[in-house]
Design an enzyme around this catalytic site. Structure first.
Site, PDB file in Angstrom:
ATOM      1  N   GLN A 108       0.839  -1.193   0.000  1.00  0.00           N
ATOM      2  CA  GLN A 108       0.000   0.000   0.000  1.00  0.00           C
ATOM      3  C   GLN A 108       0.879   1.250   0.000  1.00  0.00           C
ATOM      4  O   GLN A 108       0.399   2.358  -0.162  1.00  0.00           O
ATOM      5  CB  GLN A 108      -0.894   0.009   1.250  1.00  0.00           C
ATOM      6  CG  GLN A 108      -1.843  -1.169   1.350  1.00  0.00           C
ATOM      7  CD  GLN A 108      -2.454  -1.286   2.737  1.00  0.00           C
ATOM      8  OE1 GLN A 108      -3.374  -0.557   3.096  1.00  0.00           O
ATOM      9  NE2 GLN A 108      -1.910  -2.187   3.550  1.00  0.00           N
ATOM     10  N   HIS A 126      -1.390   1.446  -4.443  1.00  0.00           N
ATOM     11  CA  HIS A 126      -1.778   2.869  -4.292  1.00  0.00           C
ATOM     12  C   HIS A 126      -0.823   3.809  -5.021  1.00  0.00           C
ATOM     13  O   HIS A 126      -0.756   5.007  -4.712  1.00  0.00           O
ATOM     14  CB  HIS A 126      -1.881   3.222  -2.799  1.00  0.00           C
ATOM     15  CG  HIS A 126      -2.933   2.416  -2.100  1.00  0.00           C
ATOM     16  ND1 HIS A 126      -2.966   2.257  -0.735  1.00  0.00           N
ATOM     17  CD2 HIS A 126      -3.995   1.717  -2.574  1.00  0.00           C
ATOM     18  CE1 HIS A 126      -3.999   1.482  -0.414  1.00  0.00           C
ATOM     19  NE2 HIS A 126      -4.633   1.140  -1.499  1.00  0.00           N
ATOM     20  N   CYS A 134      -0.608  12.116 -16.191  1.00  0.00           N
ATOM     21  CA  CYS A 134      -1.380  13.192 -16.836  1.00  0.00           C
ATOM     22  C   CYS A 134      -2.852  13.056 -16.471  1.00  0.00           C
ATOM     23  O   CYS A 134      -3.415  11.957 -16.531  1.00  0.00           O
ATOM     24  CB  CYS A 134      -1.205  13.106 -18.348  1.00  0.00           C
ATOM     25  SG  CYS A 134      -2.253  14.278 -19.219  1.00  0.00           S
ATOM     26  N   GLY A 189       2.775  -4.536   9.044  1.00  0.00           N
ATOM     27  CA  GLY A 189       2.750  -3.094   9.237  1.00  0.00           C
ATOM     28  C   GLY A 189       1.571  -2.378   8.618  1.00  0.00           C
ATOM     29  O   GLY A 189       1.716  -1.304   8.042  1.00  0.00           O
ATOM     30  N   THR A 190       0.379  -2.982   8.736  1.00  0.00           N
ATOM     31  CA  THR A 190      -0.799  -2.273   8.255  1.00  0.00           C
ATOM     32  C   THR A 190      -1.920  -2.304   9.293  1.00  0.00           C
ATOM     33  O   THR A 190      -2.111  -3.309   9.982  1.00  0.00           O
ATOM     34  CB  THR A 190      -1.320  -2.823   6.913  1.00  0.00           C
ATOM     35  OG1 THR A 190      -2.412  -2.012   6.473  1.00  0.00           O
ATOM     36  CG2 THR A 190      -1.751  -4.272   7.016  1.00  0.00           C
ATOM     37  N   GLU A 217       1.153  -3.549  17.286  1.00  0.00           N
ATOM     38  CA  GLU A 217      -0.185  -3.311  17.861  1.00  0.00           C
ATOM     39  C   GLU A 217      -1.186  -4.298  17.264  1.00  0.00           C
ATOM     40  O   GLU A 217      -0.974  -4.820  16.161  1.00  0.00           O
ATOM     41  CB  GLU A 217      -0.651  -1.877  17.568  1.00  0.00           C
ATOM     42  CG  GLU A 217       0.171  -0.783  18.251  1.00  0.00           C
ATOM     43  CD  GLU A 217      -0.285   0.638  17.811  1.00  0.00           C
ATOM     44  OE1 GLU A 217       0.453   1.603  18.099  1.00  0.00           O
ATOM     45  OE2 GLU A 217      -1.349   0.734  17.147  1.00  0.00           O
TER      46      GLU A 217
HETATM   47  C1  BV8 Z   1     -11.577   2.550  -4.017  1.00  0.00           C
HETATM   48  C2  BV8 Z   1      -2.021   6.813  -1.321  1.00  0.00           C
HETATM   49  C3  BV8 Z   1     -13.309   2.221  -5.652  1.00  0.00           C
HETATM   50  C4  BV8 Z   1      -2.142   8.268  -1.032  1.00  0.00           C
HETATM   51  C5  BV8 Z   1      -3.786   5.696  -0.016  1.00  0.00           C
HETATM   52  C6  BV8 Z   1     -15.201  -0.574   1.724  1.00  0.00           C
HETATM   53  C7  BV8 Z   1     -15.515  -0.276   3.012  1.00  0.00           C
HETATM   54  C8  BV8 Z   1     -15.244   1.023   3.502  1.00  0.00           C
HETATM   55  C9  BV8 Z   1     -14.672   2.008   2.713  1.00  0.00           C
HETATM   56  C10 BV8 Z   1     -14.358   1.703   1.432  1.00  0.00           C
HETATM   57  C11 BV8 Z   1     -14.633   0.423   0.943  1.00  0.00           C
HETATM   58  N1  BV8 Z   1     -14.228   0.415  -0.331  1.00  0.00           N
HETATM   59  C12 BV8 Z   1     -13.709   1.628  -0.661  1.00  0.00           C
HETATM   60  C13 BV8 Z   1     -13.790   2.422   0.397  1.00  0.00           C
HETATM   61  C14 BV8 Z   1     -13.339   3.766   0.452  1.00  0.00           C
HETATM   62  C15 BV8 Z   1     -11.825   3.880   0.770  1.00  0.00           C
HETATM   63  C16 BV8 Z   1     -11.488   3.298   2.119  1.00  0.00           C
HETATM   64  O1  BV8 Z   1     -11.016   2.181   2.265  1.00  0.00           O
HETATM   65  N2  BV8 Z   1     -11.691   4.129   3.141  1.00  0.00           N
HETATM   66  C17 BV8 Z   1     -11.293   3.704   4.508  1.00  0.00           C
HETATM   67  C18 BV8 Z   1     -10.556   4.844   5.168  1.00  0.00           C
HETATM   68  C19 BV8 Z   1     -12.480   3.267   5.272  1.00  0.00           C
HETATM   69  N3  BV8 Z   1     -11.040   3.192  -0.261  1.00  0.00           N
HETATM   70  C20 BV8 Z   1     -10.755   3.892  -1.382  1.00  0.00           C
HETATM   71  O2  BV8 Z   1     -11.153   5.017  -1.607  1.00  0.00           O
HETATM   72  C21 BV8 Z   1      -9.895   3.163  -2.403  1.00  0.00           C
HETATM   73  N4  BV8 Z   1     -10.500   3.284  -3.703  1.00  0.00           N
HETATM   74  O3  BV8 Z   1     -12.071   1.753  -3.252  1.00  0.00           O
HETATM   75  O4  BV8 Z   1     -12.059   2.823  -5.283  1.00  0.00           O
HETATM   76  C22 BV8 Z   1     -14.312   3.065  -5.001  1.00  0.00           C
HETATM   77  C23 BV8 Z   1     -14.310   4.397  -5.328  1.00  0.00           C
HETATM   78  C24 BV8 Z   1     -15.300   5.181  -4.722  1.00  0.00           C
HETATM   79  C25 BV8 Z   1     -16.152   4.672  -3.722  1.00  0.00           C
HETATM   80  C26 BV8 Z   1     -16.098   3.328  -3.421  1.00  0.00           C
HETATM   81  C27 BV8 Z   1     -15.163   2.508  -4.064  1.00  0.00           C
HETATM   82  C28 BV8 Z   1      -8.506   3.838  -2.526  1.00  0.00           C
HETATM   83  C29 BV8 Z   1      -7.765   3.727  -1.225  1.00  0.00           C
HETATM   84  C30 BV8 Z   1      -6.312   4.229  -1.430  1.00  0.00           C
HETATM   85  C31 BV8 Z   1      -6.106   5.621  -0.868  1.00  0.00           C
HETATM   86  N5  BV8 Z   1      -4.687   5.988  -0.945  1.00  0.00           N
HETATM   87  N6  BV8 Z   1      -2.468   6.021  -0.165  1.00  0.00           N
HETATM   88  C32 BV8 Z   1      -1.322   8.682   0.185  1.00  0.00           C
HETATM   89  O5  BV8 Z   1      -0.419   7.920   0.570  1.00  0.00           O
HETATM   90  O6  BV8 Z   1      -1.582   9.768   0.699  1.00  0.00           O
HETATM   91  S1  BV8 Z   1      -4.313   4.849   1.391  1.00  0.00           S
HETATM   92  C33 BV8 Z   1      -2.996   5.078   2.547  1.00  0.00           C
HETATM   93  O7  BV8 Z   1      -3.602   4.935   3.804  1.00  0.00           O
HETATM   94  C34 BV8 Z   1      -1.924   4.019   2.500  1.00  0.00           C
HETATM   95  O8  BV8 Z   1      -1.586   3.657   1.188  1.00  0.00           O
HETATM   96  C35 BV8 Z   1      -2.562   2.873   3.275  1.00  0.00           C
HETATM   97  O9  BV8 Z   1      -3.405   2.112   2.467  1.00  0.00           O
HETATM   98  C36 BV8 Z   1      -3.409   3.622   4.284  1.00  0.00           C
HETATM   99  C37 BV8 Z   1      -2.695   3.721   5.601  1.00  0.00           C
HETATM  100  O10 BV8 Z   1      -2.790   2.459   6.188  1.00  0.00           O
HETATM  101  P1  BV8 Z   1      -1.449   1.696   6.654  1.00  0.00           P
HETATM  102  O11 BV8 Z   1      -0.480   1.637   5.548  1.00  0.00           O
HETATM  103  O12 BV8 Z   1      -1.902   0.448   7.286  1.00  0.00           O
HETATM  104  O13 BV8 Z   1      -0.801   2.710   7.724  1.00  0.00           O
HETATM  105  P2  BV8 Z   1      -1.359   3.086   9.178  1.00  0.00           P
HETATM  106  O14 BV8 Z   1      -0.561   4.261   9.617  1.00  0.00           O
HETATM  107  O15 BV8 Z   1      -2.844   3.166   9.191  1.00  0.00           O
HETATM  108  O16 BV8 Z   1      -0.964   1.820  10.092  1.00  0.00           O
HETATM  109  C38 BV8 Z   1       0.401   1.526  10.278  1.00  0.00           C
HETATM  110  C39 BV8 Z   1       0.420   0.188  11.005  1.00  0.00           C
HETATM  111  O17 BV8 Z   1       1.779  -0.209  11.141  1.00  0.00           O
HETATM  112  C40 BV8 Z   1      -0.185   0.254  12.411  1.00  0.00           C
HETATM  113  O18 BV8 Z   1      -1.010  -0.877  12.618  1.00  0.00           O
HETATM  114  C41 BV8 Z   1       1.045   0.216  13.328  1.00  0.00           C
HETATM  115  O19 BV8 Z   1       0.778  -0.451  14.548  1.00  0.00           O
HETATM  116  C42 BV8 Z   1       2.014  -0.605  12.471  1.00  0.00           C
HETATM  117  N7  BV8 Z   1       3.441  -0.370  12.747  1.00  0.00           N
HETATM  118  C43 BV8 Z   1       4.030   0.765  13.198  1.00  0.00           C
HETATM  119  N8  BV8 Z   1       5.383   0.572  13.298  1.00  0.00           N
HETATM  120  C44 BV8 Z   1       5.629  -0.708  12.858  1.00  0.00           C
HETATM  121  C45 BV8 Z   1       4.393  -1.299  12.499  1.00  0.00           C
HETATM  122  N9  BV8 Z   1       4.304  -2.563  12.043  1.00  0.00           N
HETATM  123  C46 BV8 Z   1       5.463  -3.288  11.933  1.00  0.00           C
HETATM  124  N10 BV8 Z   1       6.698  -2.763  12.241  1.00  0.00           N
HETATM  125  C47 BV8 Z   1       6.818  -1.501  12.703  1.00  0.00           C
HETATM  126  N11 BV8 Z   1       8.031  -1.028  13.024  1.00  0.00           N
END
Ligand code: BV8
Length: 240
Positions: A108, A126, A134, A189-190, A217
Site C-alpha cells: 500500500q 496505491h 497526466c 505493518g498495516t 499493535e
Molecule cells: C476505491 C495513497 C473504488 C495516497 C492511499 C469498503 C468499506 C469502507 C470504505 C471503502 C470500501 N471500499 C472503498 C472504500 C473507500 C476507501 C477506504 O477504504 N476508506 C477507509 C478509510 C475506510 N477506499 C478507497 O477510496 C480506495 N479506492 O475503493 O475505489 C471506489 C471508489 C469510490 C467509492 C467506493 C469505491 C482507494 C484507497 C487508497 C487511498 N490511498 N495512499 C497517500 O499515501 O496519501 S491509502 C494510505 O492509507 C496508504 O496507502 C494505506 O493504504 C493507508 C494507511 O494504512 P497503513 O499503511 O496500514 O498505515 P497506518 O498508519 O494506518 O498503520 C500503520 C500500522 O503499522 C499500524 O497498525 C502500526 O501499529 C504498524 N506499525 C508501526 N510501526 C511498525 C508497524 N508494524 C510493523 N513494524 C513496525 N516497526
C-alpha cells in the site's frame, strides 16, 4: 538468538515457512516506520496536513479543487523520503523473492522503499510518489520539474491513488489472484482499515493459507490471523 526465534516463531510457522512455495506479503506504512517514514495512524492519532486529515488532502476531489495543494502535500512527503533508506524488514522481504518459487509482494506504500531494497515486480496498489500522471491522457512519467504532460500538455498529478479513486488497472486483480492461491500470507505493518487492500488477507485465508500478522499493535485482522507476531517488522522478519 535461539531463544528469541523459539519464542516468537512457532514450530508450525517455521514448518510452513520452510515448506511453502506460494507466498504473498502485504505491507503498509509500518514496514517503513523503522526507516523514519511517519505512519498515518500511529499512537492513536491520524496524520494531519495544514489542518486537513490525510484522507482529506489525499482524496479524489482535491485534484479538481486544489491540485497545487496536492502537489505541495506530496512534495513535502517526497522530501521526507529523500534521506531514508530501506530497513531490515524491506531487506528480508527482498530476500524472500528468491527463496519462494511463487512469491508476490503487494504494498500500500507509495515510498518505493521495497524496490530500493531490491524487490522486483512489486504490486503497488496505491501508486508511487516518484511518478507523475497526466490528468487527461494518463501517461505516467518519472518525476521531473515539468508539471505539464509532454504528450498532450494537460496538467500532471502525483501518480498515487487518492481516496475515492480506483486502483491502478489490474493491480488489485493481480494481488487478489495471487492471494487466492497461496499457502502462506504475511500481513506486515498495516492497520488494515483501507479497502480493497484490507480484503486480501481474507482471500488468502479462504484459500487455506496460514495468515501471519507482524505488527507491534493489534489490528482488526489480529483475531482472524493464524499467527500474530507482536513487534517491529525490522526485528521480526530477519528471524525467518
Ligand atoms: C476505491 C495513497 C473504488 C495516497 C492511499 C469498503 C468499506 C469502507 C470504505 C471503502 C470500501 N471500499 C472503498 C472504500 C473507500 C476507501 C477506504 O477504504 N476508506 C477507509 C478509510 C475506510 N477506499 C478507497 O477510496 C480506495 N479506492 O475503493 O475505489 C471506489 C471508489 C469510490 C467509492 C467506493 C469505491 C482507494 C484507497 C487508497 C487511498 N490511498 N495512499 C497517500 O499515501 O496519501 S491509502 C494510505 O492509507 C496508504 O496507502 C494505506 O493504504 C493507508 C494507511 O494504512 P497503513 O499503511 O496500514 O498505515 P497506518 O498508519 O494506518 O498503520 C500503520 C500500522 O503499522 C499500524 O497498525 C502500526 O501499529 C504498524 N506499525 C508501526 N510501526 C511498525 C508497524 N508494524 C510493523 N513494524 C513496525 N516497526
Amino acid at each position: 538468538m535461539q531463544s528469541q526465534t523459539a519464542s516468537l516463531i512457532s514450530a508450525e510457522l517455521r514448518r510452513r515457512f520452510d515448506t511453502s512455495s506460494r507466498v504473498l506479503v502485504l505491507t503498509g506504512a509500518g514496514v517503513s516506520a523503522e526507516s523514519g517514514v511517519p505512519t498515518f495512524r500511529g499512537g492513536g492519532n491520524t496524520a494531519v496536513w495544514k489542518g486537513m486529515p490525510f484522507d482529506v488532502i489525499s482524496s479524489a476531489g482535491m485534484i479538481e479543487r486544489d491540485l497545487p495543494a496536492v502537489w505541495e502535500w506530496f512534495d513535502y512527503r517526497r522530501n521526507l523520503l529523500q534521506a531514508v533508506e530501506p530497513n531490515a524488514a524491506h531487506i528480508a522481504i527482498a530476500r524472500w523473492q528468491d527463496r519462494f518459487p511463487d512469491f508476490t509482494l503487494v504494498t500500500q506504500n507509495i515510498d518505493g522503499l521495497h524496490q530500493k531494497a531490491g524487490s522486483r515486480d512489486v504490486v503497488e496498489l496505491h501508486g508511487n510518489i516518484w511518478r507523475a500522471r497526466c490528468v487527461a491522457c494518463s501517461m505516467t512519467i518519472g518525476l521531473n520539474e515539468h508539471r505539464a504532460c509532454l504528450g498532450c500538455g494537460a496538467h500532471l498529478r502525483p501518480d498515487v491513488v487518492l481516496f475515492g479513486e480506483l486502483l491502478p488497472p489490474g493491480a488489485y486483480e493481480r494481488a487478489a489472484d495471487a492471494a487466492s492461491d497461496v499457502e502462506l500470507c504475511f500481513v506486515v505493518g498495516t492497520s488494515a482499515l483501507v479497502y480493497p487492500a484490507a480484503n486480501l488477507p481474507a482471500l488468502a485465508k479462504r484459500a487455506g493459507a496460514c495468515v501471519v500478522e507482524v505488527n507491534p499493535e493489534r489490528t482488526p485482522l489480529s483475531d482472524f490471523c493464524d499467527e500474530v507476531l507482536t513487534g517491529n517488522a525490522g526485528d521480526i522478519l530477519p528471524l525467518f
